[in-house]
Design a protein around this motif. Structure first.
Motif, short mmCIF file in Angstrom:
data_model
loop_
_atom_site.label_atom_id
_atom_site.label_comp_id
_atom_site.label_asym_id
_atom_site.label_seq_id
_atom_site.Cartn_x
_atom_site.Cartn_y
_atom_site.Cartn_z
N ILE A 183 0.86 -1.18 0.00
CA ILE A 183 0.00 0.00 0.00
C ILE A 183 0.89 1.22 0.00
CG2 ILE A 183 -1.79 1.30 1.22
CD1 ILE A 183 -2.68 -1.40 2.46
N GLU A 184 0.71 2.05 -1.01
CA GLU A 184 1.52 3.26 -1.16
C GLU A 184 0.63 4.45 -1.43
OE1 GLU A 184 4.87 3.28 -0.86
OE2 GLU A 184 4.96 1.10 -0.59
N ARG A 185 1.03 5.60 -0.91
CA ARG A 185 0.29 6.82 -1.22
C ARG A 185 0.56 7.21 -2.66
NH1 ARG A 185 0.73 12.69 1.44
NH2 ARG A 185 -0.58 13.73 -0.10
N VAL A 186 -0.49 7.66 -3.35
CA VAL A 186 -0.38 8.09 -4.74
C VAL A 186 -0.07 9.59 -4.72
CG1 VAL A 186 -1.62 8.34 -6.92
CG2 VAL A 186 -2.05 6.34 -5.46
N SER A 187 1.08 9.95 -5.24
CA SER A 187 1.47 11.36 -5.28
C SER A 187 0.67 12.09 -6.35
CB SER A 187 2.96 11.49 -5.57
OG SER A 187 3.22 11.13 -6.92
N ALA A 188 0.70 13.40 -6.30
CA ALA A 188 0.02 14.21 -7.32
C ALA A 188 0.57 13.87 -8.70
CB ALA A 188 0.18 15.69 -7.01
N ALA A 189 1.88 13.65 -8.82
CA ALA A 189 2.48 13.32 -10.11
C ALA A 189 2.04 11.95 -10.61
CB ALA A 189 4.01 13.38 -10.01
N GLU A 190 1.81 11.02 -9.71
CA GLU A 190 1.40 9.66 -10.08
C GLU A 190 -0.10 9.54 -10.31
OE1 GLU A 190 4.62 7.22 -7.33
OE2 GLU A 190 2.82 8.05 -6.41
N PHE A 191 -0.87 10.52 -9.83
CA PHE A 191 -2.32 10.40 -9.84
C PHE A 191 -2.88 10.23 -11.26
CE2 PHE A 191 -6.67 12.06 -9.78
CZ PHE A 191 -7.22 11.21 -8.84
N GLY A 192 -2.52 11.08 -12.18
CA GLY A 192 -3.03 10.99 -13.55
C GLY A 192 -2.83 9.61 -14.16
N PRO A 193 -1.61 9.08 -14.11
CA PRO A 193 -1.40 7.74 -14.66
C PRO A 193 -2.16 6.63 -13.92
CG PRO A 193 0.68 8.91 -14.51
CD PRO A 193 -0.34 9.76 -13.81
N CYS A 194 -2.59 6.88 -12.68
CA CYS A 194 -3.33 5.87 -11.91
C CYS A 194 -4.83 5.92 -12.15
CB CYS A 194 -3.07 6.05 -10.42
SG CYS A 194 -1.46 5.47 -9.87
N VAL A 195 -5.33 6.95 -12.84
CA VAL A 195 -6.77 7.13 -12.98
C VAL A 195 -7.44 5.90 -13.61
CG1 VAL A 195 -8.53 8.42 -14.28
CG2 VAL A 195 -6.87 9.63 -12.88
N LYS A 196 -6.83 5.29 -14.60
CA LYS A 196 -7.44 4.13 -15.24
C LYS A 196 -7.67 3.01 -14.23
CE LYS A 196 -6.89 0.50 -18.71
NZ LYS A 196 -7.61 -0.42 -17.83
N GLU A 197 -6.67 2.72 -13.41
CA GLU A 197 -6.81 1.65 -12.43
C GLU A 197 -7.80 2.03 -11.32
OE1 GLU A 197 -2.85 -0.78 -11.85
OE2 GLU A 197 -2.44 1.38 -11.85
N LEU A 198 -7.76 3.29 -10.89
CA LEU A 198 -8.73 3.74 -9.89
C LEU A 198 -10.14 3.64 -10.44
CD1 LEU A 198 -6.72 6.81 -8.58
CD2 LEU A 198 -7.35 4.80 -7.22
N ALA A 199 -10.30 4.00 -11.72
CA ALA A 199 -11.62 3.90 -12.37
C ALA A 199 -12.07 2.45 -12.45
CB ALA A 199 -11.56 4.53 -13.76
N ASP A 200 -11.15 1.53 -12.73
CA ASP A 200 -11.50 0.10 -12.75
C ASP A 200 -12.06 -0.33 -11.40
OD1 ASP A 200 -10.61 -0.16 -15.37
OD2 ASP A 200 -8.67 -1.03 -14.81
N LEU A 201 -11.43 0.12 -10.31
CA LEU A 201 -11.90 -0.24 -8.96
C LEU A 201 -13.29 0.34 -8.69
CD1 LEU A 201 -8.68 0.34 -6.83
CD2 LEU A 201 -9.79 -1.85 -7.29
N LEU A 202 -13.47 1.60 -9.04
CA LEU A 202 -14.76 2.25 -8.80
C LEU A 202 -15.87 1.61 -9.62
CD1 LEU A 202 -16.42 4.41 -7.41
CD2 LEU A 202 -15.57 6.06 -9.10
N ALA A 203 -15.61 1.36 -10.89
CA ALA A 203 -16.62 0.72 -11.75
C ALA A 203 -16.95 -0.67 -11.24
CB ALA A 203 -16.13 0.68 -13.20
N ASP A 204 -15.95 -1.41 -10.77
CA ASP A 204 -16.17 -2.75 -10.21
C ASP A 204 -17.06 -2.67 -8.97
OD1 ASP A 204 -15.39 -5.70 -9.98
OD2 ASP A 204 -14.64 -4.92 -8.06
N ALA A 205 -16.82 -1.68 -8.12
CA ALA A 205 -17.62 -1.53 -6.91
C ALA A 205 -19.08 -1.23 -7.24
CB ALA A 205 -17.03 -0.42 -6.03
N VAL A 206 -19.29 -0.30 -8.16
CA VAL A 206 -20.66 0.07 -8.53
C VAL A 206 -21.35 -1.12 -9.20
CG1 VAL A 206 -22.07 1.61 -9.96
CG2 VAL A 206 -20.14 2.53 -8.66
#
Length: 172
Positions: free
Chosen positions: A4-27
């Protein structure tokens, strides 16, 4: 073993796809996390992209849980912006991919956010969740205090109104 790692502001944009996958899976799995169906990956990505300014400003702290390089969970802290409430934060979007549930990842993400909040001088955490849900059980057994239930507070993805439990945890 998950990390588990904190997502920095610089890393956030590249992580959006994976974060979106998690959110869509939850919904898709029926979680009451603020969205109604139809709700797809692009909707989830748009929501996460809209959070970028808050992440850049340090008002929203995001962590990613990874196993074998794949993001399987996330949790965020929304810091309070009012001068009289800087001692508190809201725990938001604790999500674990359905295929990765039942292995303690929610508890690990929760502990990470709690530890980081305490280290940042946050004394009080707040959250809300669907009454009777698995998430509620995680908070009840994790030392959180339920201070109320509001009937028909939030909607499930199918639009059904659900009762919502509100919790706090003192960190000091």
């Amino acid at each position: 073993m998950p990390s588990i790692e904190r997502v920095s502001a610089a890393e956030f944009g590249p992580c959006v796809k994976e974060l979106a996958d998690l959110l869509a899976d939850a919904v898709e799995g029926g979680a009451s996390v603020g969205f109604v169906t139809p709700f797809g990956h692009e909707d989830a990505a748009a929501w996460w992209r809209a959070q970028a300014p808050a992440v850049a400003a340090g008002d929203l702290l995001v962590w990613a849980c990874r196993e074998d390089g794949a993001m399987v969970g996330t949790v965020s802290l929304l810091l309070a912006g009012k001068p009289n409430s800087r001692h508190r934060a809201e725990l938001v979007k604790l999500l674990v991919r359905r295929s990765a549930r039942g292995r303690g990842l929610s508890r690990a993400l929760l502990a990470t956010a709690e530890r980081a909040a305490a280290e940042a001088g946050i004394e009080l955490l707040m959250l809300d969740t669907e009454t009777g849900s698995t998430a509620e059980h995680v908070y009840l057994t994790g030392g959180w205090t339920r201070y109320g239930v509001v009937p028909a507070y939030a909607g499930a993805p199918d639009g059904t109104l659900l009762d919502c439990s509100f919790f706090y945890k003192r960190l000091s």
